[in-house]
Write a protein that holds these residues in place. Sequence first.
Motif, short mmCIF file in Angstrom:
data_model
loop_
_atom_site.label_atom_id
_atom_site.label_comp_id
_atom_site.label_asym_id
_atom_site.label_seq_id
_atom_site.Cartn_x
_atom_site.Cartn_y
_atom_site.Cartn_z
N GLU A 1 0.83 -1.22 0.00
CA GLU A 1 0.00 0.00 0.00
C GLU A 1 0.86 1.25 0.00
O GLU A 1 0.52 2.24 -0.66
CB GLU A 1 -0.92 -0.01 1.22
N HIS A 2 1.96 1.23 0.74
CA HIS A 2 2.90 2.35 0.75
C HIS A 2 4.27 1.81 0.39
O HIS A 2 5.06 1.46 1.27
CB HIS A 2 2.93 3.02 2.13
N PRO A 3 4.58 1.73 -0.91
CA PRO A 3 5.88 1.19 -1.33
C PRO A 3 7.02 1.98 -0.69
O PRO A 3 7.06 3.21 -0.80
CB PRO A 3 5.87 1.39 -2.85
N PRO A 4 7.93 1.33 0.01
CA PRO A 4 9.01 2.06 0.69
C PRO A 4 9.91 2.81 -0.29
O PRO A 4 10.05 2.41 -1.45
CB PRO A 4 9.79 0.93 1.40
N LEU A 5 10.50 3.88 0.20
CA LEU A 5 11.36 4.70 -0.64
C LEU A 5 12.66 3.98 -0.95
O LEU A 5 13.21 3.27 -0.11
CB LEU A 5 11.68 6.02 0.06
N THR A 6 13.16 4.19 -2.16
CA THR A 6 14.51 3.74 -2.48
C THR A 6 15.49 4.70 -1.80
O THR A 6 15.10 5.81 -1.39
CB THR A 6 14.76 3.75 -3.99
N GLU A 7 16.74 4.30 -1.69
CA GLU A 7 17.74 5.18 -1.06
C GLU A 7 17.89 6.50 -1.82
O GLU A 7 17.93 7.57 -1.19
CB GLU A 7 19.07 4.45 -0.96
#
Length: 231
Positions: free
Chosen positions: A157-163
């Motif tokens: 639902e909330h795709p984590p941020l890439t670095e």
Amino acid sequence: MSTHSLSLLPISCHRNPNDPASPLLLSLHKNGLFSSLIGQKLSIQSSHSRLVVSTRYRSTVATVLLSLPTAKPERTSSEKVPKWSARAIKSFSMAELEARKLKYPNTGTEALLMGILVEGTSLAAKFLRANGITLFKVREETVNLLGKSDLYFFSPEHPPLTEPAQRALDWAVDEKIKSGEEGEITTSHLLLGIWAEEESAGHKILATLGFNDDQAKELAKSINKETDLSF
């Protein structure tokens, strides 16, 4: 196919038993839904194929983001850290949605770029469009660069941020603090944060579509001039 609609139809808890009831109300009674709709405003849309019933509540409770993720925990409780603008926060929400549409496991700089264009009303979005960079082109270049995800993969639902995306957000905050200017962190800061990540997908897509350092400098001149909405 013709469509008719009745909206804002109040539901009353009193009905004369001698009055003929409509099939809709009889169905609501039969399924135990009528009592839950008392006092609400009923919106009815009918067509030849289906009947849709929805309610409009008097008040809406929603949870909204008031800040964006940071890799620097000390900022989460600091009152001195500038706040993100409403447009920037909406752009971030749209970025997550774009990542999910493409079925990507993370929200990257390419998604942040698309989020700015989906929101569409900010100075940064207008600047991009004025220079020929549209949402359609960015989506196309994103697929060309990163490829398509597995058909059966479902993004969180909330795709984590890439670095790189997280660094772009923190860059925007850092630049706002360094400027010493009052006001909010806008989508222009976010866009320049994406551009600062030279190895990121977002930077590469911008470069492919003709964005360059001169345009970044031009945008930077008006980075604090945007009057933005606030929550």
